[in-house]
Every structure is written in structure tokens, then in C-alpha cells.
Design an enzyme around this catalytic site. Structure first.
Site, PDB file in Angstrom:
ATOM      1  N   GLY A   1      -9.584  30.771 -34.993  1.00  0.00           N
ATOM      2  CA  GLY A   1     -10.624  31.209 -35.920  1.00  0.00           C
ATOM      3  C   GLY A   1     -10.170  31.199 -37.362  1.00  0.00           C
ATOM      4  O   GLY A   1     -10.875  30.730 -38.250  1.00  0.00           O
ATOM      5  N   LEU A   2      -8.962  31.671 -37.606  1.00  0.00           N
ATOM      6  CA  LEU A   2      -8.477  31.757 -38.982  1.00  0.00           C
ATOM      7  C   LEU A   2      -8.324  30.358 -39.580  1.00  0.00           C
ATOM      8  O   LEU A   2      -8.687  30.112 -40.729  1.00  0.00           O
ATOM      9  CB  LEU A   2      -7.148  32.513 -39.018  1.00  0.00           C
ATOM     10  CG  LEU A   2      -6.566  32.716 -40.409  1.00  0.00           C
ATOM     11  CD1 LEU A   2      -7.484  33.567 -41.267  1.00  0.00           C
ATOM     12  CD2 LEU A   2      -5.189  33.369 -40.312  1.00  0.00           C
TER      13      LEU A   2
ATOM     14  N   ASP B   1     -10.909  38.696 -31.923  1.00  0.00           N
ATOM     15  CA  ASP B   1     -10.322  37.383 -32.157  1.00  0.00           C
ATOM     16  C   ASP B   1     -11.053  36.277 -31.421  1.00  0.00           C
ATOM     17  O   ASP B   1     -10.820  35.091 -31.665  1.00  0.00           O
ATOM     18  CB  ASP B   1      -8.850  37.383 -31.717  1.00  0.00           C
ATOM     19  CG  ASP B   1      -7.950  37.174 -32.904  1.00  0.00           C
ATOM     20  OD1 ASP B   1      -8.402  36.498 -33.844  1.00  0.00           O
ATOM     21  OD2 ASP B   1      -6.815  37.684 -32.894  1.00  0.00           O
TER      22      ASP B   1
ATOM     23  N   ASP C   1       0.805  -1.222   0.000  1.00  0.00           N
ATOM     24  CA  ASP C   1       0.000   0.000   0.000  1.00  0.00           C
ATOM     25  C   ASP C   1       0.839   1.272   0.000  1.00  0.00           C
ATOM     26  O   ASP C   1       0.297   2.364  -0.201  1.00  0.00           O
ATOM     27  CB  ASP C   1      -0.954   0.023   1.203  1.00  0.00           C
ATOM     28  CG  ASP C   1      -2.390  -0.194   0.742  1.00  0.00           C
ATOM     29  OD1 ASP C   1      -2.584  -0.365  -0.465  1.00  0.00           O
ATOM     30  OD2 ASP C   1      -3.288  -0.166   1.592  1.00  0.00           O
TER      31      ASP C   1
END
Ligand code: SF4
Length: 523
Positions: free
Chosen positions: A418-419, A283, A36
């Protein structure tokens, strides 16, 4: 029995270890089988602690079971107290020891140690790690403060109010930096920190808890029971708003202001954070309406859903947690977003829900990172369990105004910019820019399978139950038309069209069916 490959939480004694390892001068004795000690590695390797956790195991072996395991417990307790000289002793059992019933806690209480001894009841077969941490912290605070009558707290007028920060532990998600950030938030409204616990506190510090004017429940999974008890015993109000996100940080200051009788408005006005401007800047327009699925512990999920919708303009399409203790809060939050909360600790159910919903972003734990990677969906980590990379060297809080900056960067980073999205849609047929050419950071699943596999389960994987006998066929023109839809919403379009067709008994989807479905769902 439950077939389990991944678990979101460890057994409750790991929670007890987290509390002991977070504190100073507290030691934990665990009645546990040999092996353990693996749990030490969570602290030394994942959290990169420079010292071993203050935990001693009885490490019994198979051959001990024929003899006197209780004597082994007694000797371990004695040796531990002698060697480490702690100021408080926690005594508990791991799962296997629970079956032998040696009652190590009761035994330790009867051994006449001159330090507080706290026996822990950790039902390993029904409870989990966070519950274990909460119970251990609560038991320790209660044991130390039982019968404690603090001097009357002086009125708050004419002095700086004091607050305790409760709940941060080792192995908690970003606790180290959250404490710094929340201390800063409190200082901005003229509130001092009395005690931070468990992280960094010694038993004497816990004795000072009642001196604070109120408690801040930073991590309800760990601190809620303790805060409720302190409220009952010492009339200390609890500040319950968890300051994750800009809105929640402001609400936190408002709540602190109310409890402490101060005006937080100037501090709120002066707060510096870039998230609101970043998410308003042009953006970020492409973020609006991104479909997000959120899973983790209850605190981080509820906070993330608010940030996602109110501060980044995402749409929450699914939300869930493995924190059963907070299922009610989760369900209430989910209702607010018009979705059904998924309360489960079975990652296969989470995976099925992710594939069914086909989100554009997954916010989750280390497990969701794997699930999302296989499905080729962008993902960011918002909650434990986490791997070593989420115990970063740099300052990386989730809470407060700086935490909001960190969140903005972390969540936006895995998304395609995004682009890129625009180009890929424009040059769908281009050999280089086509939408099969998934970004490299989404891994081989996305690259090999291309956009089709991404977030786009096959019809007969559909959790809505399209079996082999009611499989829907797409004719080739419809399939071609479907491929004109950008990949990040194509999965959703496919599923909606199939649902539309199934509901109307249409066996083959044509271009007309596709547009009928579009018109139907667009209404
Ligand atoms: S006692 Fe529990 S934690 Fe330890 S090895 Fe057995 S099952 Fe795992």
C-alpha cells in the site's frame, strides 16, 4: 489437429502413473514407445520423490512394429510381476500404443496372475491427465471391492466416526500437506481417518474403504467418480465441501458435523487462523477491490474465487479452468461473480483474456505465471500444473485454517504494498519513485516497458476487436491526463475510454472524452 505449445495437463496415462506412484505395492505396466520414460522425471525431479515410479514400459521401437509387439507386452508383463511382486497390477497404454491396438489389459487378464489385474481404458486423444487419474483410481477401487460385502457398519453413537480422505495423489497441488491439515480438521471434531487414498494406500487399504462412515472428496478431479460409486455401493455419504479458505473450512466442519451427527461449533470457535485478522488489519485496506483473474483446475479456482471475494475483499473480474469435466460447476460459480467462465485448455485464449481484462493480480498455474510476467502483472500460483518450487520443503497446505494463512501470505506477496502504491501516485514525476519504476520482482517486462505495457494492451490488441481500421487516436493532452491515473488501473481506464469513444464514433480521444467516459462508467 490443434497447434499446442503449452498443455495444462498431460495425457491420461500420466494420471494412471500418478495413482500408481502414490500408492504402495501397486505396479503399472504401460505399453509405450521408447522415450516415454520421460514421465519418470515428473516424479523424481518435480515432486522430488526419492524412488522411481512403479511403472514398467514396454518401450517398443520402430523396428518392433514390423514384428510381434503383442509378444513384447506379454514378456514385459511376466517379467514385471516376477521382479516387483506387486499386490495389484494396472495395465494401460500410452497414446502411440493405443494406435497399435495390442489390448495389453485384456492380455494381462488372460495370463493367470494370482493378483488383481486392472486393465485401463485411457483414450489418449480425447481425455487428459486428471481424467486418467480419476479413471484409474475408480477402476482399481471397483476391481478390488467388486463383490465385496462389508460387515454391517456399527452405528456411530458411542464411538468416534471414521472418514476416508480420497483424491490426494503425487503431483497434485500441495496434497502432502493438505492431508495433514484435513486430518487435523477432522480430529478437531472427533473424527478419525480410516484410509487416505490413493496417496500412501496399499491394495489392502482400499479393501478397508467400506469400513468408514463417510468419504471426504478432497480433490473432485481425481476422486469424484470413486466417491459417487462408494456412495451407491456402500451407502457412504460424501462430504463435498473442499476446505480451502476460512469460510470453506468452517463449512467443511459443518458438513462433517451433519454427516457424522456431531456438533462442530466448539471446534469452529476454537480454530486458530490469522487470515481474518490480517485481512481486516488496516494494512490490508489497499487490497479492497483489487481486480483479480483466476485460472486453474476447477476445484482450486472455485475455492480461490470465494477466498478472494469473501476473505480478502478482491473483485473477481475473470475466472476459468481447463477442467472440462467440471465446466458446469465453473459456470455456476462464475455467474455468482457476474463474469463469464473461460473453459479452455488453450493458454493463448487465457493470455488474451488476461490482457483484455487487465487485472491487478492473476491467480493461476505455472502457465499464468509466465503470461502474467510477460504482461508485468503480479501473480500467485494456486493450482497444478506447477513447477518444482511448488513442491516446497516447508509445510505449505492450501486447505484448513493453516492453509488460509499460507494463502494470505502467498497472494499478498506479489502485490505492491500500500505504501509503495501511495508513494508512486504521489511522486508520479519523481525520477526515482515514478510509476515507470516498477518493482523488481515483476521482471524485465515491467521494468523495460514500464507501467504503460503493464496490463495495458495496445488498442489494436484489444480483444473487443479494435482493428486497424477503427484504431482510436489519443491526443497528447488526453494521453498526459491518462498517465496521471495510477498504472494499476490505467489499463482499465484506457480500455473503457476507447470503448466509450468507439461506441460514440469518436475518432480522437481528448481530455473531455476521458472525463466523459469516467463519468459514464462511474455512474
Ligand atoms: S506416446 Fe504419447 S506421451 Fe508418449 S511420446 Fe508419444 S505422444 Fe508423448
Amino acid at each position: 489437429m490443434q497447434l499446442t505449445v503449452w498443455t495444462y495437463e498431460g495425457p491420461p496415462h500420466i494420471g494412471a502413473m500418478r495413482v500408481a506412484a502414490s500408492m504402495r505395492d501397486v505396479h503399472c505396466v504401460l505399453h509405450a514407445p521408447q522415450g516415454d520414460t520421460y514421465a519418470d522425471l515428473l516424479f523424481t525431479m518435480i515432486a522430488r520423490s526419492a524412488k522411481r515410479p512403479p511403472v514398467t514400459y514396454t518401450t517398443f521401437q520402430a523396428r518392433d512394429l514390423g514384428g510381434d509387439t503383442a509378444e513384447l507386452v506379454r514378456k514385459t508383463l511376466q517379467d514385471t510381476v516376477q521382479r516387483f511382486k506387486p499386490r495389484a497390477l494396472l495395465v494401460g497404454e500410452a497414446c502411440t500404443a493405443e494406435l497399435i491396438q495390442d489390448q495389453p489389459g485384456a492380455m494381462a487378464e488372460g495370463m493367470g496372475f494370482d493378483i488383481p489385474v486392472v486393465p485401463l481404458e485411457l483414450p489418449a486423444f480425447t481425455r487428459k491427465e486428471n481424467w486418467g487419474a480419476s479413471e484409474t483410481f475408480f477402476s482399481l477401487v471397483r476391481a478390488l471391492l467388486r463383490g465385496h460385502k462389508p460387515a454391517e457398519r456399527p452405528a456411530m453413537t458411542g464411538r468416534r466416526p471414521r472418514a476416508n480422505l480420497l483424491g490426494p495423489t503425487m503431483l497434485g497441488f500441495r496434497c502432502r500437506d493438505d492431508v495433514t491439515e484435513v486430518t487435523r480438521l477432522l480430529a478437531s471434531v472427533g473424527v478419525d481417518v480410516n484410509v487416505v487414498a490413493p496417496a500412501g494406500a496399499a491394495p489392502e487399504d482400499l479393501l478397508r474403504l467400506p469400513e468408514a462412515d463417510f468419504n471426504v472428496c478432497l480433490y473432485p478431479e481425481v476422486a469424484y467418480s470413486t466417491c459417487a460409486w462408494l456412495e451407491r455401493m456402500f451407502q457412504q455419504p460424501t462430504v463435498k465441501t473442499v476446505p480451502i479458505g476460512v469460510g470453506a473450512s468452517r463449512d467443511f466442519l459443518l458438513e462433517v458435523g451433519q454427516v457424522a451427527g456431531i456438533d462442530p461449533a466448539p471446534a469452529i470457535a476454537a480454530a486458530q487462523t490469522r487470515l481474518p485478522w490480517y485481512s481486516r488489519s488496516v494494512d490490508s485496506t489497499y487490497l479492497t477491490g483489487k481486480r483479480v483473474f483466476i485460472f486453474g483446475d476447477a476445484t482450486h479456482v472455485i475455492a480461490a474465487a470465494r477466498v478472494a471475494t469473501e476473505e480478502l475483499g478482491f473483485e473477481v473480474v475473470g475466472l476459468g479452468s481447463y477442467s472440462r469435466e467440471f465446466a458446469r460447476e465453473l459456470r455456476a460459480a462464475a455467474e455468482g461473480y457476474g463474469v463469464e467462465a473461460l473453459i479452455t485448455d488453450d493458454y493463448l485464449q487465457v493470455e488474451a483474456r488476461v490482457l483484455e481484462l487487465a487485472p491487478e493480480l492473476v491467480l493461476g498455474t505455472q502457465m499464468e505465471r509466465h503470461i502474467a510476467k510477460r504482461a508485468g502483472i503480479p501473480c500467485a500460483v494456486i493450482s497444478a500444473p506447477v513447477h518444482v518450487q511448488d513442491f516446497p520443503a516447508r509445510y505449505a497446505p492450501q486447505m484448513g485454517f493453516e492453509g488460509a494463512n499460507v494463502i494470505f501470505d502467498t497472494w499478498v506477496h506479489p502485490l505492491m504494498m500500500g505504501l509503495e502504491e501511495h508513494l508512486i501516485t504521489m511522486f508520479r514525476e519523481d525520477i526515482e519513485f515514478n510509476d515507470e519504476a516498477a518493482p523488481s520482482h515483476l521482471g524485465p517486462a515491467a521494468r523495460q516497458g514500464g507501467a504503460q505495457t503493464r496490463a495495458e494492451p495496445a488498442a489494436d490488441d484489444d480483444a473487443e476487436g479494435a482493428g486497424a481500421d477503427d484504431a482510436i487516436i489519443w491526443d497528447s493532452d488526453a494521453e498526459k491526463e491518462l498517465r496521471k491515473i495510477p498504472f494499476f488501473v490505467r489499463g482499465k481506464a484506457r480500455r473503457n475510454t476507447e470503448r466509450f469513444a468507439r461506441e460514440r464514433g469518436v475518432a480522437t480521444i481528448t481530455v473531455e472524452t476521458l472525463y466523459d467516459a469516467k463519468a459514464h462508467f462511474g455512474r
